[in-house]
Scaffold this active site. Structure first.
Site, PDB file in Angstrom:
ATOM      1  N   LYS A 156      60.611  38.706  41.622  1.00  0.00           N
ATOM      2  CA  LYS A 156      60.512  37.410  40.996  1.00  0.00           C
ATOM      3  C   LYS A 156      59.640  37.261  39.760  1.00  0.00           C
ATOM      4  O   LYS A 156      59.839  36.499  38.946  1.00  0.00           O
ATOM      5  CB  LYS A 156      59.892  36.702  42.322  1.00  0.00           C
ATOM      6  CG  LYS A 156      60.559  36.723  43.248  1.00  0.00           C
ATOM      7  CD  LYS A 156      60.138  35.989  44.664  1.00  0.00           C
ATOM      8  CE  LYS A 156      58.824  36.247  45.092  1.00  0.00           C
ATOM      9  NZ  LYS A 156      58.533  37.516  45.661  1.00  0.00           N
ATOM     10  N   GLU A 182      47.138  34.305  41.962  1.00  0.00           N
ATOM     11  CA  GLU A 182      47.646  35.354  41.174  1.00  0.00           C
ATOM     12  C   GLU A 182      46.522  36.445  41.672  1.00  0.00           C
ATOM     13  O   GLU A 182      45.370  36.028  41.677  1.00  0.00           O
ATOM     14  CB  GLU A 182      47.806  35.122  39.817  1.00  0.00           C
ATOM     15  CG  GLU A 182      49.094  34.593  39.315  1.00  0.00           C
ATOM     16  CD  GLU A 182      50.194  35.438  39.561  1.00  0.00           C
ATOM     17  OE1 GLU A 182      50.462  36.284  38.493  1.00  0.00           O
ATOM     18  OE2 GLU A 182      51.127  35.155  40.558  1.00  0.00           O
ATOM     19  N   ARG A 183      46.978  37.442  41.701  1.00  0.00           N
ATOM     20  CA  ARG A 183      46.001  38.714  41.802  1.00  0.00           C
ATOM     21  C   ARG A 183      45.469  39.034  40.313  1.00  0.00           C
ATOM     22  O   ARG A 183      46.217  38.909  39.394  1.00  0.00           O
ATOM     23  CB  ARG A 183      46.700  40.059  42.250  1.00  0.00           C
ATOM     24  CG  ARG A 183      47.090  39.930  43.614  1.00  0.00           C
ATOM     25  CD  ARG A 183      47.807  41.245  44.075  1.00  0.00           C
ATOM     26  NE  ARG A 183      48.628  40.911  45.309  1.00  0.00           N
ATOM     27  CZ  ARG A 183      49.871  40.416  45.568  1.00  0.00           C
ATOM     28  NH1 ARG A 183      50.495  40.058  44.532  1.00  0.00           N
ATOM     29  NH2 ARG A 183      50.232  40.172  46.860  1.00  0.00           N
TER      30      ARG A 183
END
Length: 456
Positions: A156, A182-183
């Site tokens: 993705k 988000e990481r």
């Protein structure tokens, strides 16, 4: 001038109860100062005639009972200016890239009403991306909303970054990227990839990281949308709004709902799931000032497309691109499932007879191949009729042809990225369907742009 509104009565995780001299409106931004640091809270509910419950948008270490709380005078606001392009910012519009603070022309509230229906325009134009399988089978709509649905690890984020590359290079527009939960590793890699691809000067990135308060993850999408609306309405730009990942926005809303003590609804999701999703999605619209085209990654829990969160998001979209683990396991990237991906533009009156006819024929060949896969696995392709063998062989070549090398991962794959015009895709697919490439080895159809130069 900011005024004192009350004091902190209780702190439980990110939830703060405030004893007020006067009740602030819902979603009012309040703040407290301690040790040179400012703590911001957003009001989510009234407990009684004197107390409100708010969610902190920071870590709450250092807060204590009796601390003075002040009223900011409105909802959470972010600084907007043309200088936002090329910057990496947080929920509050503060720099995360080590640069100078954003010089703001104005402060805009992130919570706003959607554009009036009388000012919005219907989206009826195909937005070419240069990605063969997308442009052919599930075309994007300029000014529309597209979802990329898939489980973990099916591509993705890579597909989203390729769209950013396409919109800047093919359509000369600007991009707004919202990293929801988000990481930090992903955000760091993406930022550097955007710089190396040369698209960062026309991009603004807004991050609410995974280790931050659920209030941050819940509001970072609206913050990014505020920048997109500014670029559309004030600078009259064609804007691509990318959100990765909308499911984490829903998760953050579910966390907040639990913290506020609301009773969970279907499958444990918050009872306000539908309205919260609409609050974000309905502001993404095209007006006379310009278009906001949105591409949203949507994590699908356990690859279950019937999940309530997935359905709530799906109901707002014009195009649904479903990424399949089965496609990825075959090495077909982008791993788009051509049979379950849909677009509201798949209509001969919009696409024209040629595009519509080729797309339906390609989808028909791939559908027939999928029906026959079990028979082929058990009895071999020789058990099929001559007509079915021809369909299967052409479908296998078409399946491989619809793979494509991307620009944004070319340094990892060693294959130069290619962008393919729709006209070339249609011509190649017509040739496949007519049998021109029946003798071409399947591997010669794989991971290339057009079929120009391939042996016929």
């Amino acid at each position: 001038m900011d005024k004192r509104i009350g004091t902190i009565e209780e702190v439980r995780g990110p939830v703060v109860d405030i004893l007020c001299d006067r009740l602030p409106p819902l979603h009012r931004a309040l703040y407290a100062d301690h040790g040179g640091e400012r703590y911001t809270f957003e009001v989510y509910g009234d407990l009684d005639e004197r107390r409100v419950r708010a969610v902190a948008l920071h870590r709450t270490s250092g807060l204590r009972r009796g601390m003075h709380v002040f009223d900011s005078g409105g909802p959470l606001r972010v600084p907007v200016s043309e200088a936002c392009l090329g910057r990496l910012l947080d929920l509050f519009g503060r720099p995360l890239d080590g640069g100078d603070p954003l010089a703001a022309h104005e402060l805009r509230p992130i919570i706003a009403a959607a554009s009036p229906l009388s000012e919005t325009l219907a989206a009826q134009t195909v937005l070419q991306t240069g990605i063969k399988v997308i442009d052919l089978l599930c075309p994007f709509i300029a000014g529309g909303k597209t979802g990329l649905f898939g489980g973990a690890g099916v591509g993705k984020t890579v597909l989203i970054t390729e769209f950013m590359h396409s919109i800047v290079h093919l359509h000369k527009g600007v991009s707004v990227f919202a990293g929801v939960g988000e990481r930090i590793r992903e955000g760091h890699e993406l930022w550097h990839e955007m710089q190396e691809a040369g698209v960062m000067p026309q991009t603004v990135m807004i991050f609410g990281q995974m280790d931050e308060s659920p209030g941050v993850r819940f509001r970072v999408g609206l913050s990014a949308l505020t920048y997109a609306e500014y670029l559309r309405d004030d600078l009259h730009k064609e804007v691509l709004l990318l959100i990765d990942n909308v499911f984490r926005f829903v998760q953050a809303g579910s966390e907040i709902s639990g913290l506020l003590g609301r009773m969970p609804a279907t499958v444990g999701y918050q009872p306000t799931l539908i309205s919260e999703t609409a609050e974000l999605e309905e502001r993404i619209a095209s007006t006379r000032e310009g278009n906001i085209t949105s591409v949203q990654a949507v994590y699908v829990p356990a690859d279950d497309m019937t999940d309530p969160a997935v359905n709530a998001i799906l109901s707002h979209l014009d195009t649904a691109v479903v990424l399949s683990r089965a496609q990825a396991s075959k090495g077909i990237y982008p791993a788009v499932d051509p049979l379950t991906s849909t677009s509201k533009l798949m209509d001969r009156r919009v696409l024209g007879e040629r595009h519509y006819g080729v797309a339906q024929a390609v989808r028909g060949h791939l559908a027939r191949y999928r029906e026959l896969e079990d028979i082929i696995a058990m009895l071999g392709i020789e058990a099929l009729s001559r007509e079915d063998r021809t369909v299967v062989q052409r479908a296998r070549r078409l399946q491989r042809y619809l793979s494509q090398p991307f620009h944004v991962v070319s340094q990892h794959t060693g294959i130069a990225g290619e962008s393919v015009p729709l006209e070339s895709t249609l011509a190649d697919c017509e040739a496949f369907l007519a049998g021109k490439y029946d003798e071409t080895p399947e591997q010669d159809c794989y991971m290339r742009g057009t079929m120009q130069g391939a042996p016929a």
